[in-house]
Each structure stands twice: as structure tokens, then as C-alpha cells.
Design a protein around this motif. Sequence first.
Motif, PDB file in Angstrom:
ATOM      1  N   GLU A 219       0.586  -1.253   0.077  1.00  0.00           N
ATOM      2  CA  GLU A 219      -0.171  -0.016   0.205  1.00  0.00           C
ATOM      3  C   GLU A 219       0.700   1.078  -0.042  1.00  0.00           C
ATOM      4  O   GLU A 219       0.304   2.324  -0.362  1.00  0.00           O
ATOM      5  CB  GLU A 219      -1.080   0.050   1.179  1.00  0.00           C
ATOM      6  N   PHE A 220       2.281   0.939   0.200  1.00  0.00           N
ATOM      7  CA  PHE A 220       2.909   2.335   0.443  1.00  0.00           C
ATOM      8  C   PHE A 220       3.416   2.600  -0.872  1.00  0.00           C
ATOM      9  O   PHE A 220       4.312   1.962  -1.293  1.00  0.00           O
ATOM     10  CB  PHE A 220       4.139   2.246   1.595  1.00  0.00           C
ATOM     11  N   VAL A 221       3.298   4.041  -1.352  1.00  0.00           N
ATOM     12  CA  VAL A 221       3.929   4.306  -2.642  1.00  0.00           C
ATOM     13  C   VAL A 221       4.396   5.994  -2.400  1.00  0.00           C
ATOM     14  O   VAL A 221       3.760   6.775  -2.027  1.00  0.00           O
ATOM     15  CB  VAL A 221       2.943   4.569  -3.756  1.00  0.00           C
ATOM     16  N   THR A 222       5.730   6.126  -2.803  1.00  0.00           N
ATOM     17  CA  THR A 222       6.241   7.424  -2.495  1.00  0.00           C
ATOM     18  C   THR A 222       5.966   8.208  -3.743  1.00  0.00           C
ATOM     19  O   THR A 222       6.379   7.748  -4.801  1.00  0.00           O
ATOM     20  CB  THR A 222       7.776   7.525  -1.934  1.00  0.00           C
ATOM     21  N   PHE A 223       5.381   9.495  -3.523  1.00  0.00           N
ATOM     22  CA  PHE A 223       5.253  10.326  -4.901  1.00  0.00           C
ATOM     23  C   PHE A 223       6.183  11.489  -4.526  1.00  0.00           C
ATOM     24  O   PHE A 223       6.312  11.934  -3.619  1.00  0.00           O
ATOM     25  CB  PHE A 223       4.106  10.808  -4.880  1.00  0.00           C
ATOM     26  N   ALA A 224       7.111  11.560  -5.371  1.00  0.00           N
ATOM     27  CA  ALA A 224       8.047  12.729  -5.440  1.00  0.00           C
ATOM     28  C   ALA A 224       7.157  14.044  -5.696  1.00  0.00           C
ATOM     29  O   ALA A 224       6.083  13.987  -6.647  1.00  0.00           O
ATOM     30  CB  ALA A 224       8.982  12.630  -6.728  1.00  0.00           C
ATOM     31  N   CYS A 225       7.327  15.117  -5.091  1.00  0.00           N
ATOM     32  CA  CYS A 225       6.309  16.306  -4.914  1.00  0.00           C
ATOM     33  C   CYS A 225       7.043  17.210  -6.172  1.00  0.00           C
ATOM     34  O   CYS A 225       8.101  17.074  -6.555  1.00  0.00           O
ATOM     35  CB  CYS A 225       6.531  16.877  -3.623  1.00  0.00           C
ATOM     36  N   SER A 282       3.517  16.130  -1.392  1.00  0.00           N
ATOM     37  CA  SER A 282       2.745  15.459  -2.636  1.00  0.00           C
ATOM     38  C   SER A 282       1.375  15.259  -1.739  1.00  0.00           C
ATOM     39  O   SER A 282       0.235  15.428  -2.221  1.00  0.00           O
ATOM     40  CB  SER A 282       3.250  14.129  -2.672  1.00  0.00           C
ATOM     41  N   ASN A 283       1.161  15.060  -0.315  1.00  0.00           N
ATOM     42  CA  ASN A 283      -0.101  14.774   0.436  1.00  0.00           C
ATOM     43  C   ASN A 283      -0.628  16.103   0.333  1.00  0.00           C
ATOM     44  O   ASN A 283      -1.998  16.202  -0.103  1.00  0.00           O
ATOM     45  CB  ASN A 283       0.379  14.289   1.786  1.00  0.00           C
ATOM     46  N   VAL A 284      -0.290  17.227   0.793  1.00  0.00           N
ATOM     47  CA  VAL A 284      -0.949  18.537   0.865  1.00  0.00           C
ATOM     48  C   VAL A 284      -1.341  19.109  -0.406  1.00  0.00           C
ATOM     49  O   VAL A 284      -2.459  19.571  -0.560  1.00  0.00           O
ATOM     50  CB  VAL A 284      -0.179  19.280   1.918  1.00  0.00           C
TER      51      VAL A 284
END
Lengths: 589, 121
Positions: A219-225, A282-284
Motif C-alpha cells: 500500500e505504500f507508494v512514495t510520490f516525488a513532490c 505530495s500529500n498536501v
Amino acid sequence: MRTRQTDVLIVGGGGAGFRAAIGAREGNASAVLASKGPLARSGASPMAGADLTCHGQGMRQAGFFGEPRDSEEKFFNDIVHQGCFLNDQHLVETYVRDGPERLLETLAWGCKPRFSDERAIFTSGTGIMDAHLREAKRLGVELLEDVAVLEITKHDGVVNGALALDIHTGELIVINCKAVVMATGGWHKAYTPVTGSKELTGDGVAMGFRAGAEVGNMEFVTFACNIPLWPPVWRGSIITYVMGIMCGGTLENADRERFLEKYDPETVSIASHTEWNKSFFSNVAAQEIRAGKGSPHGGVYYVAGDTPWEAFEARVLSSYPDWKFKGADFSDMAELFRSGEGVEVAGAAEYFEGGLCVDKHFATNVPGLYAAGECAISLFGANRVAAATMEMLVTGAIAGRAAAGFAAKQSSFASNTDHLRALIKKVEAPLGRNAGSSPGRVRAKLQRESHEKLGPVRNAEEIQDLLKFVKDTQESVLPNLAPRSKTRAYNKEWIEILELENLLKVIELSAVAAEARTESRGVHYREEFPSTDNDQWLVEIVLHEKDGATKLAKRPVSVTSLVPPSGSIPYFDMVKRMMLAHSDVGGHH
Amino acid sequence: MDGEERKEAVPLEKTVNVRVRRYDPATDTDSRYDTFEVPVVHGMSVLDALDFIYEHLDGTLSYYDHAACNQGICKRCLIQINGETGLMCQTRVEGDVTLDPLPRFDVVKDLVTARGGETRG
């Protein structure tokens, strides 16, 4: 059809694959490395910035500036907090311990550092790859370029070979071997935009899963911002991501609100100066876009902010002379900053924490199958801040050496002709079908669905929608896809059909795990469950296939010395708490 | 459905003619040019145009992108663009364009040439 024989087959031509191949030769095994793309220019590795992280003492031993107060214990502490305690702490200890040795050899093999900070040297991804290519050649690794491994075979439950496709000729290659190291990276191609190469289609994870291997943390995917969305030629470049750290700037939504001001200033400040930036920004940004405040192409605006234009430009030019970055020209980006309009940016899939579950030798639960780099479960847990380039080298070295040890204990090459015959039939089946939907458009639809429904911010409804799309495509579309051309040589549609099975499988596994994890932690944020629940969720979600069905299990995280926190903590409070637990060592990690 | 996807993929500003050299050594005795009408926007690359053709107009087209980096780093998408060597991913489409494979290499199919592969099996 051609046949090859080797002790150890390494699947993947990025940094983990090359270091594993070198490790196999160091362990006196013969080694074949199959690279799906160009040699030493395949996967995400050559595209890295690139930093190689190592604790300050190790940096100093290698002759660099490094933080003298740093230690293995401090680096370990920081990685586990950054990973929000979902790390396998044994693997973190390995990363911290082996880093200095991997750094020294990479330099000895010809990689040129540009500069260093407290905890990293900065070089280029291509520099790291060239150094490892040279060493692999020197040690006699046999290299196959533009060769995609399609499936691994087993005999009596033990890995004994693989079926591969020479993409240029369309010829199938049967590889007999005694052990396999998967080093196929992430599944970037399931998304758009992305910061990795197009061959990253989750092949190793999907093949391993089909062979009976457990996968975890999917479930964990890092998105470069701050990745540009527009114009199309800039899409996926990391230039504005790097600018964010080096040159400053801020983010605005479509209403031109500087929305970072809504968040805790200390959290924003730490995120701005470290690689916490990826998960936080990426989250905000996703929260603004989902609230209907997105730009025309679905992003937010990265602007120079309060930094005067002249100062901003001077900083940019000191890093990117003439606005050139790697192989690309960004000179018309200057006007967007000068005018205050800014660049449309959003999170882009960059790093996949999930992957094949491994033990300390980087062996999976399938005898003879090993995994290294991004396709193995990440030692960074729920969020990566330190460098994946060092992870690929550390894990590749161990996996390659262990695979050589396993191969040495196997007496002979086993054959499994029935399995192989069935595989060949399956692989060639699309060439015999009449044309159906366009495989390229099916893939493009999957990319849009994943980006919208399995991004930095998720909810159950969207995940279920995505799962329905995946299931429908797997059952009704995929079996009928046919390439319009029946020529075997570089048949793009045929390649895409073969890749789609893997892309759909890894997205399915990722979505199943994302739906099951009813909390927010690290790079996984659930709108309906906006807290990190340390009482219920300090567990890995582990998936495996049994009798054709996907089984889900929860496994407590592996702890050595750092005791996890307890209680349920609001997500951004947890982020800040993890940030503030950082040791007294500067730099970006 | 097709129209909707097309609109989503590339908001139409204008169309250009993309002329692509085609050759399949398995079936063709000679090469030929195929011309495709492609909607383009400002800042669209040759690779974006080829992706449009491949996804919407002709799925039999071959160009090296199964492992392309799209960022000018891997350098494997070099072809001849209006007679000059350039990267598909970094060269912008600004008008009608003619695409040929790199000269002096064997053509695998269409724009794909047999390059690199020092130890290709």
C-alpha cells in the motif's frame, strides 16, 4: 528459441541488478544479467539525482566532509522514525552497517562525487551505473540487453529457470539456472506522471507472487513532490523537485492561496529542507487538488514565492547552468517563475516501498528466489527519506552473494518441460488472436485510474472503484487483447499485453492492501482514517496466492532496539513527532 | 468513448502531419513513409506525438520506448527528426515533421535500430 545456462540469473538492469550480479561473481557463481532496457541506463537508477547516503563517520572514513557527531545508531534512529516504525529494523541495521563499504567500492570503481553534505555524497545516477557496469564486465557477468524476463520456472518447488523475450528480435530465450535474483524495481508504468523509466512494470513482484512468494507493504507508494505536469515535454522531470530543496519557493492552489500556510510552520520548514518533502508536499498538494482547487492540468502551482526573482534565478543557475538539467532544456521555465505564474506540479509515482518479502539474506519464501532493490520490501518502512540508491547497492550485494551460495548447493540443472511448454503457449497466444482493444489505450486508462484513485490521498470508495476496474480488465479485456501486427520484432503492442498482466496484478495487490489498512501512516493517507494507529497497525500487510486466490495476513513489524510508540495520533502530529525525533545531524536526510 | 479519451489525452490546439518511415524487415521489401494527422499542443515532444499515433491511429508502429526514460538521460530514443539527429523525448513538435531511423544502423522495425547491445545474446 535460444537457451542459456547460468548459476545465477539476475532479472533487472538497474543498480540492484548490477550489484547483485557482482555479488554472485564474488561468490564464485556464473551470472547472467537480463536488462529489460539499455545497459546501465535501465530502471530508475540512472535517473536518480543522485545522492548516496551514508552515516557521517562512514563519510569521513571515505575522505569526505561528514558530520563527526553522526553514528550508526543515530542514522538507524532517524531511518526508523522516518519510516514511522514500519521498518524491518534488522534490514535497517544492515543498511546502516554496509553503507560505508558500498560507498568506498562505488568510488573505487570510478564513480565521481560532485559534493557532499553531512550524510550523503552527491553524484549522478548514470555515474553510479557506469561504475557498476565496468565492474560487472570486469568480473565476467554475461549481460543481456533489451531482454525481458517473462516468468520464472520451478522444479519440485525450487526455482530452476526463466522464460525471457528478446525484445528486438521477438525470440524467446529459455534460461536454466540454480537461483534467481529479482531486481526489477517498481511499477511506475501503472501511473502517470512518473519519475522512473517506462520498463518499470512490477515484473519481479508479479512473477514472484505467481511463483508463490509473499509480498508486503504494497500500500505504500512514495510520490516525488513538485513534478511538472505541463507542458508535456516536462512531464515527470525532477527539476522542480530538486529546485524546491535547493532554491526555495512555495506552492499555490488555483485560487492563488499559499496553502502551506494552513499547516504547522515547523513541519513545513523541515519538509522544505529535507527529503520529508516527498511525502508531505505530495500529500498536501493532493488535498488541494481533491478539494477542487487544482490547476487546469490537475496540479498546483510551484512559484518562487517571497524569494525575489533575481535571487531565485541566481540559485537556479548555480545548480542548472542555462536552465539545463540532465538531458533537458528548461529555459522557457524561467518566464513562468519571473511572471509569478509558476509551474503546474503534482506528486508523481517515484518509489515503491512494497515488494517481495525477504529475510536477512534477501531470500524470499520460494527456495532459490532472492530479491534486491525496490522490488524487495523496503527497509524504509512506511516512508523513505534516506537514499534508495544506497539501498539498491546494499541489498543487491547481499542478495547476489546469497544466491551464489544457494546455487553452489544445487547439484544439477533441473528441467521442467511441461511448465515451460505451457508458458510459451501463454506468451505467444496474443500473436494468434484477432485484433481487439488497443493495449496502449488500456494501459493509459490504468495509468489515469491509478493516479486518481491510489495517489497520496485515498478513500475506500475510490480504492474499490479501482479494484473493480482492475478485475474487469483482468477478466474481460486482457484475455482478448491482440497486437495488430503479428511481426515478432519490437512489437510494442505484444510487449504491452505481456506487461499489462503484471501492472494489473501489482495495482490489485497495492489496492487490496491500501483498502485493508484503515489508518494513515507515512505515505499512505486514508481520508476516513486520518490518524496513525500504533495500537492496531504496527503490522505489515502480507499477501500471497493460494489456490488462485489472494490471501491477506498481518505480521508484526520486526523490532531490534527501537521500541515503537503506542496510541492513536493524528496524522500530521505523528509526522511532526517523527520529524522532531531526528538526531542532531544536519543535511537533507 | 474514443473521442472522449482522445480529448482527454491531448487538448486539441492544431494538427500537424507526422511523416514516419516504415519498414518491417520480416514482410517488406522496401521502406515507405506513412503520414499521420496528429493534434498537438505547445510543448509536446516527438515521443508524445508517436504515443498518440500508436494509441489512437496505428498500433503496429514501432519506436524505442519500452524502456525509455523520457528525460533525455538514456539516449535510446535517438532518431532522425527532419533530417537531424535528435531525441524523440526532448525534441518539440512545432509543425509538420518527418521521422527516420538513425542512419548507419540496421533497422529492427520502423524507427527502432539495432544499437548498443554489446553482449546481446
